[in-house]
Write a protein that holds these residues in place. Structure first.
Motif, PDB file in Angstrom:
ATOM      1  N   GLY A 177       0.811  -1.207   0.000  1.00 21.39           N
ATOM      2  CA  GLY A 177       0.000   0.000   0.000  1.00 21.39           C
ATOM      3  C   GLY A 177       0.842   1.253   0.000  1.00 21.39           C
ATOM      4  O   GLY A 177       2.022   1.223   0.382  1.00 21.39           O
ATOM      5  N   TRP A 178       0.236   2.328  -0.456  1.00 22.57           N
ATOM      6  CA  TRP A 178       0.839   3.667  -0.380  1.00 22.57           C
ATOM      7  C   TRP A 178      -0.094   4.542   0.446  1.00 22.57           C
ATOM      8  O   TRP A 178      -1.319   4.557   0.224  1.00 22.57           O
ATOM      9  N   PHE A 179       0.496   5.277   1.354  1.00 24.73           N
ATOM     10  CA  PHE A 179      -0.228   6.227   2.199  1.00 24.73           C
ATOM     11  C   PHE A 179       0.514   7.553   2.154  1.00 24.73           C
ATOM     12  O   PHE A 179       1.692   7.599   1.823  1.00 24.73           O
ATOM     13  N   HIS A 180      -0.179   8.616   2.497  1.00 19.68           N
ATOM     14  CA  HIS A 180       0.526   9.889   2.614  1.00 19.68           C
ATOM     15  C   HIS A 180       0.066  10.632   3.853  1.00 19.68           C
ATOM     16  O   HIS A 180      -1.017  10.378   4.399  1.00 19.68           O
ATOM     17  N   GLN A 181       0.925  11.527   4.306  1.00 21.05           N
ATOM     18  CA  GLN A 181       0.623  12.329   5.488  1.00 21.05           C
ATOM     19  C   GLN A 181       1.111  13.743   5.260  1.00 21.05           C
ATOM     20  O   GLN A 181       2.316  13.971   5.059  1.00 21.05           O
ATOM     21  N   ALA A 182       0.171  14.674   5.248  1.00 19.21           N
ATOM     22  CA  ALA A 182       0.492  16.090   5.117  1.00 19.21           C
ATOM     23  C   ALA A 182       0.702  16.697   6.506  1.00 19.21           C
ATOM     24  O   ALA A 182       0.192  16.154   7.493  1.00 19.21           O
ATOM     25  N   PRO A 183       1.415  17.804   6.597  1.00 24.57           N
ATOM     26  CA  PRO A 183       1.653  18.439   7.903  1.00 24.57           C
ATOM     27  C   PRO A 183       0.359  18.745   8.632  1.00 24.57           C
ATOM     28  O   PRO A 183      -0.572  19.316   8.054  1.00 24.57           O
ATOM     29  N   GLY A 184       0.280  18.321   9.885  1.00 22.49           N
ATOM     30  CA  GLY A 184      -0.890  18.601  10.696  1.00 22.49           C
ATOM     31  C   GLY A 184      -2.097  17.723  10.412  1.00 22.49           C
ATOM     32  O   GLY A 184      -3.170  17.939  10.977  1.00 22.49           O
ATOM     33  N   LYS A 185      -1.914  16.745   9.531  1.00 17.05           N
ATOM     34  CA  LYS A 185      -3.029  15.869   9.173  1.00 17.05           C
ATOM     35  C   LYS A 185      -2.691  14.422   9.484  1.00 17.05           C
ATOM     36  O   LYS A 185      -1.531  14.058   9.644  1.00 17.05           O
ATOM     37  N   GLU A 186      -3.723  13.599   9.534  1.00 15.69           N
ATOM     38  CA  GLU A 186      -3.520  12.184   9.758  1.00 15.69           C
ATOM     39  C   GLU A 186      -3.068  11.499   8.466  1.00 15.69           C
ATOM     40  O   GLU A 186      -3.300  11.992   7.360  1.00 15.69           O
ATOM     41  N   ARG A 187      -2.442  10.362   8.659  1.00 14.55           N
ATOM     42  CA  ARG A 187      -2.026   9.566   7.512  1.00 14.55           C
ATOM     43  C   ARG A 187      -3.255   9.059   6.756  1.00 14.55           C
ATOM     44  O   ARG A 187      -4.224   8.617   7.372  1.00 14.55           O
ATOM     45  N   GLU A 188      -3.196   9.117   5.439  1.00 12.06           N
ATOM     46  CA  GLU A 188      -4.333   8.740   4.601  1.00 12.06           C
ATOM     47  C   GLU A 188      -3.944   7.690   3.566  1.00 12.06           C
ATOM     48  O   GLU A 188      -2.821   7.703   3.041  1.00 12.06           O
ATOM     49  N   PHE A 189      -4.882   6.859   3.246  1.00  7.16           N
ATOM     50  CA  PHE A 189      -4.705   5.862   2.194  1.00  7.16           C
ATOM     51  C   PHE A 189      -4.634   6.536   0.827  1.00  7.16           C
ATOM     52  O   PHE A 189      -5.386   7.475   0.543  1.00  7.16           O
ATOM     53  N   VAL A 190      -3.726   6.047  -0.015  1.00  2.00           N
ATOM     54  CA  VAL A 190      -3.605   6.552  -1.384  1.00  2.00           C
ATOM     55  C   VAL A 190      -3.933   5.451  -2.388  1.00  2.00           C
ATOM     56  O   VAL A 190      -4.801   5.625  -3.243  1.00  2.00           O
ATOM     57  N   ALA A 191      -3.227   4.329  -2.290  1.00  2.00           N
ATOM     58  CA  ALA A 191      -3.418   3.256  -3.262  1.00  2.00           C
ATOM     59  C   ALA A 191      -2.868   1.964  -2.666  1.00  2.00           C
ATOM     60  O   ALA A 191      -2.040   1.990  -1.754  1.00  2.00           O
ATOM     61  N   ALA A 192      -3.334   0.831  -3.212  1.00  2.00           N
ATOM     62  CA  ALA A 192      -2.841  -0.466  -2.775  1.00  2.00           C
ATOM     63  C   ALA A 192      -2.921  -1.448  -3.924  1.00  2.00           C
ATOM     64  O   ALA A 192      -3.676  -1.246  -4.885  1.00  2.00           O
ATOM     65  N   ILE A 193      -2.141  -2.521  -3.793  1.00  2.00           N
ATOM     66  CA  ILE A 193      -2.106  -3.530  -4.839  1.00  2.00           C
ATOM     67  C   ILE A 193      -1.973  -4.894  -4.180  1.00  2.00           C
ATOM     68  O   ILE A 193      -1.279  -5.054  -3.180  1.00  2.00           O
ATOM     69  N   SER A 194      -2.659  -5.876  -4.746  1.00  2.00           N
ATOM     70  CA  SER A 194      -2.640  -7.222  -4.195  1.00  2.00           C
ATOM     71  C   SER A 194      -1.301  -7.907  -4.451  1.00  2.00           C
ATOM     72  O   SER A 194      -0.448  -7.394  -5.177  1.00  2.00           O
ATOM     73  N   ARG A 195      -1.122  -9.079  -3.869  1.00  3.29           N
ATOM     74  CA  ARG A 195       0.146  -9.804  -3.976  1.00  3.29           C
ATOM     75  C   ARG A 195       0.556 -10.050  -5.425  1.00  3.29           C
ATOM     76  O   ARG A 195       1.715  -9.877  -5.789  1.00  3.29           O
ATOM     77  N   GLU A 227       1.931  -4.331   8.383  1.00  4.82           N
ATOM     78  CA  GLU A 227       2.926  -4.704   9.389  1.00  4.82           C
ATOM     79  C   GLU A 227       4.231  -3.938   9.246  1.00  4.82           C
ATOM     80  O   GLU A 227       4.924  -3.708  10.240  1.00  4.82           O
ATOM     81  N   TYR A 228       4.590  -3.579   8.031  1.00  5.12           N
ATOM     82  CA  TYR A 228       5.893  -2.963   7.792  1.00  5.12           C
ATOM     83  C   TYR A 228       5.728  -1.662   7.025  1.00  5.12           C
ATOM     84  O   TYR A 228       4.889  -1.578   6.113  1.00  5.12           O
ATOM     85  N   TRP A 229       6.573  -0.692   7.371  1.00  2.00           N
ATOM     86  CA  TRP A 229       6.497   0.637   6.772  1.00  2.00           C
ATOM     87  C   TRP A 229       7.882   1.130   6.377  1.00  2.00           C
ATOM     88  O   TRP A 229       8.872   0.825   7.043  1.00  2.00           O
ATOM     89  N   GLY A 230       7.914   1.901   5.308  1.00  2.00           N
ATOM     90  CA  GLY A 230       9.143   2.582   4.941  1.00  2.00           C
ATOM     91  C   GLY A 230       9.281   3.883   5.708  1.00  2.00           C
ATOM     92  O   GLY A 230       8.412   4.251   6.504  1.00  2.00           O
ATOM     93  N   GLN A 231      10.370   4.587   5.426  1.00  2.00           N
ATOM     94  CA  GLN A 231      10.658   5.825   6.151  1.00  2.00           C
ATOM     95  C   GLN A 231       9.974   7.044   5.535  1.00  2.00           C
ATOM     96  O   GLN A 231       9.925   8.110   6.146  1.00  2.00           O
ATOM     97  N   GLY A 232       9.477   6.883   4.325  1.00  2.00           N
ATOM     98  CA  GLY A 232       8.757   7.959   3.659  1.00  2.00           C
ATOM     99  C   GLY A 232       9.620   8.766   2.715  1.00  2.00           C
ATOM    100  O   GLY A 232      10.847   8.841   2.868  1.00  2.00           O
ATOM    101  N   THR A 233       8.980   9.365   1.725  1.00  2.00           N
ATOM    102  CA  THR A 233       9.649  10.255   0.791  1.00  2.00           C
ATOM    103  C   THR A 233       8.756  11.476   0.582  1.00  2.00           C
ATOM    104  O   THR A 233       7.542  11.351   0.449  1.00  2.00           O
ATOM    105  N   GLN A 234       9.373  12.657   0.587  1.00  2.00           N
ATOM    106  CA  GLN A 234       8.615  13.904   0.501  1.00  2.00           C
ATOM    107  C   GLN A 234       8.232  14.209  -0.931  1.00  2.00           C
ATOM    108  O   GLN A 234       9.081  14.171  -1.830  1.00  2.00           O
TER     109      GLN A 234
END
Length: 124
Positions: free
Chosen positions: A35-53, A112-119
Motif C-alpha cells: 500500500g501507499w499512504f501519505h501524510q500532510a503536515p498537521g493531518k492524519e495519515r491517509e490511504f492513497v493506493a494499494a495492490i494485491s500480492r 505490518e511494515y512501513w518505509g521511512q517515507g519520501t517527501q
C-alpha cells in the motif's frame, strides 16, 4: 522482517508527474499486499493506493483515482506509484507499507511494515 525503502519524491509543479518506488528486502515480496499512504503536515495519515500480492487487484482513494497508478514488479521486489496531474494538495510525505493478509488494503493499521517515507511537494 521486511525492510522498505521509498525513493522518487521531490519538488514538482502542479500538473507534473512523479514516479515513486519502494524497494523491499528481507522477506518474500510476493507474499505481501502493498500500500501507499501519505501524510500532510498537521493531518492524519491517509490511504492513497494499494495492490494485491499478484498485482491483479488495485485500490485507490477517490482523490487520486484516474491520476495515480500503482504497480509492482515481484521479480524486482519493488512497488511503484506513478503520479500524474499532480496538485498542490498532493503535497505530503508518502509511505509504502506491506501487509501479509491483504484483507483490508485501505486500513493503515493492518500493515505490518512501513518505509521511512519520501517527501512530495507540488508547487502551484
Amino acid at each position: 522482517q521486511v525492510q522498505l525503502v521509498e525513493s522518487g519524491g521531490g519538488l514538482v509543479q502542479a500538473g507534473g508527474s512523479l514516479r515513486l518506488s519502494c524497494a523491499a528486502s528481507g522477506g518474500t515480496f510476493s507474499s505481501y499486499a502493498m500500500g501507499w499512504f501519505h501524510q500532510a503536515p498537521g493531518k492524519e495519515r491517509e490511504f492513497v493506493a494499494a495492490i494485491s500480492r499478484s498485482g491483479s487487484s488495485t485500490y485507490y482513494a477517490d482523490s487520486v483515482k484516474g491520476r495515480f497508478t500503482v504497480s509492482r514488479d515481484n521479480a524486482k521486489n519493488t512497488v511503484y506509484l506513478q503520479m500524474n496531474s499532480l496538485k498542490p494538495e498532493d503535497t505530503a510525505v508518502y509511505y509504502c507499507a506491506a501487509d501479509y493478509t491483504g484483507r483490508l488494503p485501505r486500513i493503515d493499521s493492518t500493515y505490518e511494515y512501513w518505509g521511512q517515507g519520501t517527501q512530495v511537494t507540488v508547487s502551484s
